[in-house]
Design a protein around this motif. Structure first.
Motif, PDB file in Angstrom:
ATOM      1  N   ILE A 147       0.847  -1.191   0.000  1.00  0.00           N
ATOM      2  CA  ILE A 147       0.000   0.000   0.000  1.00  0.00           C
ATOM      3  C   ILE A 147       0.882   1.240   0.000  1.00  0.00           C
ATOM      4  CG2 ILE A 147      -1.755   1.291   1.281  1.00  0.00           C
ATOM      5  CD1 ILE A 147      -2.653  -1.424   2.454  1.00  0.00           C
ATOM      6  N   GLU A 148       0.537   2.196  -0.832  1.00  0.00           N
ATOM      7  CA  GLU A 148       1.320   3.434  -0.902  1.00  0.00           C
ATOM      8  C   GLU A 148       1.421   4.076   0.478  1.00  0.00           C
ATOM      9  OE1 GLU A 148       1.477   7.609  -3.480  1.00  0.00           O
ATOM     10  OE2 GLU A 148      -0.039   6.088  -3.934  1.00  0.00           O
ATOM     11  N   GLY A 149       2.624   4.477   0.834  1.00  0.00           N
ATOM     12  CA  GLY A 149       2.855   5.069   2.154  1.00  0.00           C
ATOM     13  C   GLY A 149       3.405   4.071   3.158  1.00  0.00           C
ATOM     14  N   GLU A 150       3.304   2.772   2.812  1.00  0.00           N
ATOM     15  CA  GLU A 150       3.802   1.739   3.723  1.00  0.00           C
ATOM     16  C   GLU A 150       5.171   1.208   3.292  1.00  0.00           C
ATOM     17  OE1 GLU A 150       0.900  -1.316   4.299  1.00  0.00           O
ATOM     18  OE2 GLU A 150      -0.459   0.000   5.428  1.00  0.00           O
ATOM     19  N   TYR A 151       5.712   1.808   2.232  1.00  0.00           N
ATOM     20  CA  TYR A 151       7.042   1.406   1.779  1.00  0.00           C
ATOM     21  C   TYR A 151       7.735   2.614   1.159  1.00  0.00           C
ATOM     22  CZ  TYR A 151       5.247   1.458  -3.007  1.00  0.00           C
ATOM     23  OH  TYR A 151       4.707   1.856  -4.203  1.00  0.00           O
ATOM     24  N   GLU A 152       9.036   2.511   1.033  1.00  0.00           N
ATOM     25  CA  GLU A 152       9.836   3.585   0.438  1.00  0.00           C
ATOM     26  C   GLU A 152      10.835   2.997  -0.555  1.00  0.00           C
ATOM     27  OE1 GLU A 152      13.223   6.907   1.763  1.00  0.00           O
ATOM     28  OE2 GLU A 152      12.294   5.602   3.269  1.00  0.00           O
ATOM     29  N   ILE A 153      10.835   3.526  -1.783  1.00  0.00           N
ATOM     30  CA  ILE A 153      11.873   3.183  -2.748  1.00  0.00           C
ATOM     31  C   ILE A 153      13.085   4.035  -2.377  1.00  0.00           C
ATOM     32  CG2 ILE A 153      12.559   3.145  -5.170  1.00  0.00           C
ATOM     33  CD1 ILE A 153      10.287   1.237  -4.653  1.00  0.00           C
ATOM     34  N   VAL A 154      14.147   3.410  -1.930  1.00  0.00           N
ATOM     35  CA  VAL A 154      15.256   4.148  -1.325  1.00  0.00           C
ATOM     36  C   VAL A 154      16.129   4.898  -2.338  1.00  0.00           C
ATOM     37  CG1 VAL A 154      17.285   3.970   0.158  1.00  0.00           C
ATOM     38  CG2 VAL A 154      15.247   2.614   0.663  1.00  0.00           C
ATOM     39  N   PRO A 155      16.636   4.263  -3.408  1.00  0.00           N
ATOM     40  CA  PRO A 155      17.545   4.997  -4.306  1.00  0.00           C
ATOM     41  C   PRO A 155      16.850   6.145  -5.033  1.00  0.00           C
ATOM     42  CG  PRO A 155      17.697   2.628  -4.649  1.00  0.00           C
ATOM     43  CD  PRO A 155      16.486   2.864  -3.810  1.00  0.00           C
ATOM     44  N   PRO A 156      17.495   7.293  -5.172  1.00  0.00           N
ATOM     45  CA  PRO A 156      16.923   8.409  -5.933  1.00  0.00           C
ATOM     46  C   PRO A 156      16.663   7.980  -7.377  1.00  0.00           C
ATOM     47  CG  PRO A 156      18.881   9.095  -4.728  1.00  0.00           C
ATOM     48  CD  PRO A 156      18.816   7.617  -4.634  1.00  0.00           C
ATOM     49  N   LYS A 157      15.551   8.443  -7.923  1.00  0.00           N
ATOM     50  CA  LYS A 157      15.159   8.142  -9.306  1.00  0.00           C
ATOM     51  C   LYS A 157      15.039   6.628  -9.548  1.00  0.00           C
ATOM     52  CE  LYS A 157      17.465  12.313 -11.011  1.00  0.00           C
ATOM     53  NZ  LYS A 157      18.499  12.862 -11.939  1.00  0.00           N
ATOM     54  N   LYS A 158      14.878   5.871  -8.467  1.00  0.00           N
ATOM     55  CA  LYS A 158      14.692   4.417  -8.528  1.00  0.00           C
ATOM     56  C   LYS A 158      15.859   3.704  -9.208  1.00  0.00           C
ATOM     57  CE  LYS A 158       9.649   4.750  -8.469  1.00  0.00           C
ATOM     58  NZ  LYS A 158       8.380   4.329  -9.104  1.00  0.00           N
ATOM     59  N   LYS A 159      17.048   4.314  -9.149  1.00  0.00           N
ATOM     60  CA  LYS A 159      18.224   3.700  -9.766  1.00  0.00           C
ATOM     61  C   LYS A 159      18.564   2.370  -9.090  1.00  0.00           C
ATOM     62  CE  LYS A 159      20.949   7.370 -11.918  1.00  0.00           C
ATOM     63  NZ  LYS A 159      22.281   7.984 -11.978  1.00  0.00           N
ATOM     64  N   GLY A 160      18.731   1.337  -9.906  1.00  0.00           N
ATOM     65  CA  GLY A 160      19.118   0.035  -9.377  1.00  0.00           C
ATOM     66  C   GLY A 160      17.959  -0.854  -9.006  1.00  0.00           C
TER      67      GLY A 160
END
Length: 372
Positions: free
Chosen positions: A64-77
């Motif tokens: 669910i949106e808000g319950e996780y975080e994509i850590v690398p900037p611009k989703k790199k990797g």
């Protein structure tokens, strides 16, 4: 490819197991696959084919949106098929296959996705689907499902270009540190170092530039009391970034009772204070420049004691860019930084690993997992 594949699973434990993936992908072996001659197009077509096959079965429950975080900037990797944490690769012809992984060190424990529950997905959690194409017959010859750990153990470590590494400290984590009672984010020494440290303070017996010696290295708990706690509220008296770093380093040496006969001559190597295995950084933006060595990848620093980048202690002063006052401290061995923060690069890069073609050819007609 369906947009649902861009959303992570609700938990790492919900990812489809490798055995089940194997069974679901079996019907693709022998299926027609015509190469266009354009690597990006072919890669996209394979990814869509595998995704459409997986979509025939229940996918892991979406986060669910808000319950996780994509850590690398611009989703790199981040792997392309995020829902199953999968990256796909086409293998064609030649004597060797060059596996290229963009913007992450495949076997590292660097954070990629962080959940509010505390669960995490790291670089070494990504699953590789290597698809061998029979170029002559225009069919899928075999599929190998492999983990980064397996590839390294089977074929050796990934090569990595020299890049400028940075540590990303998010505003959210910074604010969390500021809101804590002592304004310090602290982790204990690495297990290896715990056998070499002392817990009672004695004035330094050696110059700060001398190599660290067993039982003369202050524990990180002592450094917290002697240095970190006293730096909160301290104003760094310099403007340029490099000068500010040197000013902080001098202050740390003063708190550790090291004599500085020439205030201008600091070590300038890694770590900043070799005698205490201590690297000192100033941070007032989101990124910290790590320089030549990065604890994202374990490298030996002192051979005799087998001290690596994972054991080096990092003291990162979080300063207010307007006042230059230290408002928070991160004090951690290198091995723990990747558990909380993200490593990033100032440019796109790729890690490569050469794999003999006969490895793929001996599995023709099969879908296999980390084969012997």
């Amino acid at each position: 490819m369906n947009k649902v594949f861009k959303i992570p699973a609700s938990s790492p434990t919900k990812l489809t197991t490798l055995e089940i993936l194997k069974e679901r992908l079996k019907p693709l072996v022998g299926a027609e696959f015509i190469l266009s001659g354009k690597s990006r197009t072919d890669g996209s077509n394979l990814r869509k084919l595998i995704a459409s096959r997986l979509e025939e079965f229940p996918l892991p429950k979406a986060a669910i949106e808000g319950e996780y975080e994509i850590v690398p900037p611009k989703k790199k990797g981040i792997p392309k098929i995020v829902r199953e944490f999968i990256d796909t690769y086409i293998v064609t012809s030649g004597k060797t296959y060059n596996l290229q992984v963009w913007n992450r060190i495949p076997s590292s424990q660097t954070l990629l996705i962080k959940y509010e529950s505390g669960e995490i997905l790291k670089c070494n959690d990504v699953r590789f689907i290597l698809t061998k194409i029979d170029v002559e017959n225009k069919k899928i010859a075999s599929i190998i499902i492999a983990t980064p750990k397996y590839i390294v153990e089977k074929f050796g470590v990934f090569g990595k270009p020299t890049i400028k590494h940075q540590l990303l400290i998010s505003t959210k984590i910074r604010e969390k540190i500021y809101a804590s009672d002592d304004k310090i984010m602290f982790f204990k020494d690495s297990k290896k170092l715990s056998y070499l440290i002392c817990h009672d303070f004695e004035p330094p017996k050696h110059n700060m530039t001398e190599e660290a010696k067993s039982n003369e290295i202050l524990s990180i708990e002592l450094i917290k009391i002697l240095v970190a706690e006293k730096l909160i509220g301290y104003k760094i008296p310099a403007n340029a970034t490099k000068n500010r770093g040197q000013a902080l380093e001098k202050k740390v040496l003063e708190l550790l009772d090291y004599p500085l006969t020439n205030q201008e001559l600091l070590h300038g190597g890694f770590p900043d204070i070799p005698n205490q295995l201590l690297e000192v950084k100033v941070q007032d933006t989101q990124t910290v420049d790590l320089g030549k060595f990065s604890p994202e990848k374990e490298e030996v620093i002192i051979k005799d004691l087998h001290i690596t980048t994972f054991d080096i202690r990092y003291l990162i002063a979080l300063t207010n860019p307007k006042t230059e006052i230290i408002e928070g401290i991160i004090l951690s061995p290198g091995e723990k930084l990747g558990d909380v923060f993200s490593y990033v690069s100032d440019q796109s890069y790729k890690c490569q690993r050469s794999i003999p073609m006969d490895f793929f050819e001996k599995h023709t007609g099969k879908v296999v997992i980390n084969p012997d």
